[in-house]
Design an enzyme around this catalytic site. Structure first.
Site, PDB file in Angstrom:
ATOM      1  N   CYS A   1      -8.825  -3.127 -11.373  1.00 19.66           N
ATOM      2  CA  CYS A   1      -8.444  -1.946 -10.589  1.00 19.66           C
ATOM      3  C   CYS A   1      -7.141  -2.164  -9.828  1.00 19.66           C
ATOM      4  O   CYS A   1      -6.761  -1.339  -9.011  1.00 19.66           O
ATOM      5  CB  CYS A   1      -9.566  -1.519  -9.647  1.00 19.66           C
ATOM      6  SG  CYS A   1      -9.973  -2.756  -8.418  1.00 19.66           S
TER       7      CYS A   1
ATOM      8  N   HIS B   1       0.792  -1.234   0.000  1.00 13.55           N
ATOM      9  CA  HIS B   1       0.000   0.000   0.000  1.00 13.55           C
ATOM     10  C   HIS B   1       0.825   1.285   0.000  1.00 13.55           C
ATOM     11  O   HIS B   1       0.374   2.306  -0.501  1.00 13.55           O
ATOM     12  CB  HIS B   1      -1.045  -0.037   1.115  1.00 13.55           C
ATOM     13  CG  HIS B   1      -2.246  -0.843   0.715  1.00 13.55           C
ATOM     14  ND1 HIS B   1      -2.505  -2.088   1.196  1.00 13.55           N
ATOM     15  CD2 HIS B   1      -3.209  -0.601  -0.204  1.00 13.55           C
ATOM     16  CE1 HIS B   1      -3.602  -2.569   0.613  1.00 13.55           C
ATOM     17  NE2 HIS B   1      -4.041  -1.687  -0.243  1.00 13.55           N
TER      18      HIS B   1
HETATM   19  C1  PEP Z   1      -5.965  -5.336  -5.437  1.00 12.28           C
HETATM   20  O1  PEP Z   1      -5.789  -6.198  -4.575  1.00 12.28           O
HETATM   21  O2  PEP Z   1      -5.533  -5.441  -6.605  1.00 12.28           O
HETATM   22  C2  PEP Z   1      -6.701  -4.095  -5.114  1.00 12.28           C
HETATM   23  C3  PEP Z   1      -7.038  -3.242  -6.058  1.00 12.28           C
HETATM   24  O3  PEP Z   1      -6.981  -3.845  -3.808  1.00 12.28           O
HETATM   25  P1  PEP Z   1      -5.872  -3.385  -2.732  1.00 12.28           P
HETATM   26  O4  PEP Z   1      -4.625  -3.050  -3.470  1.00 12.28           O
HETATM   27  O5  PEP Z   1      -6.432  -2.214  -1.997  1.00 12.28           O
HETATM   28  O6  PEP Z   1      -5.740  -4.603  -1.865  1.00 12.28           O
END
Ligand code: PEP
Ligand code: MG
Length: 565
Positions: free
Chosen positions: A488, A191
């Protein structure tokens, strides 16, 4: 050190040049470390004065830092300043010093007593223990004349270097002053890297030796190549500037996403904060494809109220003025723990109670959030799309859809980021209106590779054939059911991968707004048939390197040259 280049994994396509600031972890100072005055241990009287001054200096510094920033960061700093200025804490430390205790031991003992009291009080007070310890580390460092630990007070735009940065550390930085982030650890889809990409800040992870680079040195950070260079020469500076200029020139195209033969590919942006939302609202993005709502819940002792959530969601919906907004319900857990939900220690938090699974332990969180989104929908007269993270089974998808529809949410979907969900995407799509592929987690779970462990980045690559098989399975399910399948995850930010995803049948791509112009440009220069050809070739590859090489070989050479693919 001049000219030294260290390598790592880059996140983003830009490069920048700026002075380097090391973010120092708190140093564990042994409690019997003497305070020296003129080379001799300080008398209790001298120690009293030094400790008193150190507390005052830290309290003043924190107040000053809080004054220069806004929002949660300002609140956090102001609260920590209050602890540093607390007369009871200081009196206890000074009494110990006056009684002849070594100053570091006196500070440590008094802080431990207060920490135990805070912990006993529980709730919000217990959470102040981290602030208390941070005050201890800062005061000890100030008293001994050591560099201040933790997040530096950034007074000029600079490149921040750290061994590792948790999302909370990143949030504590004044990001308007951060030119680039370089870490020794961390992964490209963790993140912290995502926050950096979101803001268009070049980021390098897995840079061995980065913490040995000298504070203050001027460095070039090139996210595309994955390199940090000390004292870059004119040629490198010019190359980075030319690349930035080329990317800026792409950003003028504000048309909706389409292939060269006019097939629509909806180009959306990911957001995590209201500032992100403002930026996206002013951009050519066709909407928001992923609104990570964790930001509303972070750094809180108790969850935000229904009213506060409604106001926030309504604000975002209004800001986007009727464009699509996909709200993701809370995805707490793993590397985004929350004080009020992350209970006992979990051995494997990424495999534990995170995302939608919180409905098992804290059903009220989802219920309140869904009601708030539904109220925002009514208040704005818009139709938000709402999706749940970490869905593993069609039954979970149904449970979520029922809960969402019961409060009046009209467009309900789920994320496909668990292999089980990708393989059963058709059954899942039978329960909901759309799905969105989270390729960050899908790669982590398909390849059994922690996304925080960047040293395993080859296994985490979204070009891994097994991961692409799962993406293809979900996209096929979308084609069969006629329902939208978006992506996404971070893979959508790679223009070359975007061509593959379009070829597989994905109907929308959502990524950091700064990555959209290059993706739009690449798609616009390829027909749908060519994208399908690229996707077919990639699916037949035997390795992630071969998969990418096949895509490069079939993509338009001009596009590859312009985007450095
Ligand atoms: C993913 O896991 O690709 C996603 C878009 O969610 P996050 O990165 O917030 O876990
Ligand atoms: Mg995810």
């Amino acid at each position: 050190m001049s000219g030294t280049t260290l390598h790592g994994i880059g996140v983003g396509r830009l490069g920048v040049v700026g002075p380097l600031r090391q973010l120092r972890p708190p140093v564990a100072v042994p409690v019997d470390t003497p305070l020296l005055v003129d080379g001799l241990p300080a008398t209790p009287r001298a120690a009293h004065v030094a400790v008193d001054r150190a507390f005052t200096r830290i309290a003043d510094q924190l107040v000053e830092q809080a004054r220069r920033v806004t929002g949660t960061l300002a609140e956090m700093l102001a609260a920590t300043a209050q602890i540093a200025a607390d007369p009871a804490l200081r009196a206890q430390v000074l009494a110990r010093v006056d009684a002849g205790e070594p100053p570091v031991a006196a500070i440590d003992a008094a802080v431990s007593t207060f920490a135990a009291r805070f912990e006993q009080a529980g709730g919000q007070v217990a959470e102040r223990v981290t602030d208390l310890r941070s005050v201890r580390d800062r005061v000890v460092a100030a008293m001994l004349g050591m560099p201040a630990p933790g997040v530096p007070d950034l007074t000029e735009a600079c490149v921040v270097v750290a061994r590792d940065l948790a999302p909370a550390d990143t949030a504590a930085l004044d990001l308007s002053q951060v030119l680039a982030i370089v870490t020794e650890l961390g992964g490209p889809t963790a993140h912290t890297a995502i926050i950096a990409r979101q803001l268009g800040i070049p980021c390098l992870v897995q840079v061995t030796g980065a913490t040995t680079l000298p504070d203050g040195a001027v460095v070039a950070v090139d996210a595309l190549v994955g390199a940090v260079t000390v004292d870059p020469d004119d040629a490198l500076r010019a190359e980075l500037e030319a690349r930035a200029e080329a990317l800026r020139s792409l950003a003028v195209d504000a048309e909706p996403g389409t292939t060269a033969d006019g097939q629509a590919v909806v180009l959306l942006a990911n957001i995590g904060t209201l500032v992100d939302a403002e930026r996206v609202a002013a951009s050519a993005a066709e909407g928001v494809g992923l609104f990570r709502t964790e930001m509303l819940f972070n750094d809180r002792a108790v969850p935000p109220s229904h009213a506060e959530q409604t106001e926030t969601y309504a604000w975002v919906l209004r800001a986007m003025g009727g464009r699509r907004v996909v709200v993701r319900t809370l995805d707490a857990g793993a590397d985004t723990p929350l004080a009020f939900v992350t209970g006992e220690h979990e051995e494997n938090p990424a495999l534990g109670v995170r995302g939608y699974r919180l409905v098992r332990t804290h059903p009220e969180l989802l219920a309140t959030q869904l009601e708030a989104v539904a109220d925002a929908q009514r208040a704005t007269g818009t139709t938000p799309w709402v999706m749940a993270p970490m869905i593993a089974t069609p039954q979970e998808a149904r449970g979520f859809a029922e809960a969402a529809r019961a409060v009046g949410i009209e467009k309900v979907g789920v994320m496909v980021e668990v292999p089980a969900a990708a393989l059963r995407a058709e059954q899942i799509l039978a329960e909901v209106d759309f799905v969105s592929l989270g390729t960050n987690d899908l790669s982590q779970y398909a390849m059994a590779t922690d996304r925080m462990r960047g040293e395993l980045a080859d296994l985490l690559s979204p070009w891994q054939p097994a991961v692409l098989d799962m993406v293809a399975a979900a996209a096929q399910a979308g084609l069969r059911t006629g329902k939208p399948v978006g992506v996404c995850g971070e893979s959508a930010a790679d223009p070359l991968m975007a061509l593959v995803l379009v070829g597989l049948g994905v109907t929308s791509l959502s990524t950091a707004p700064t990555a959209l112009p290059a993706v739009r440009f690449a798609i616009r220069r390829h027909t749908k048939a060519r994208c399908v050809e690229i996707a077919d070739a990639v699916l037949a590859a035997g390795s992630h390197e071969e998969a990418r090489a096949r895509a490069v070989a079939l993509a338009d050479p001009e596009v590859c040259a312009k985007l450095n693919l």
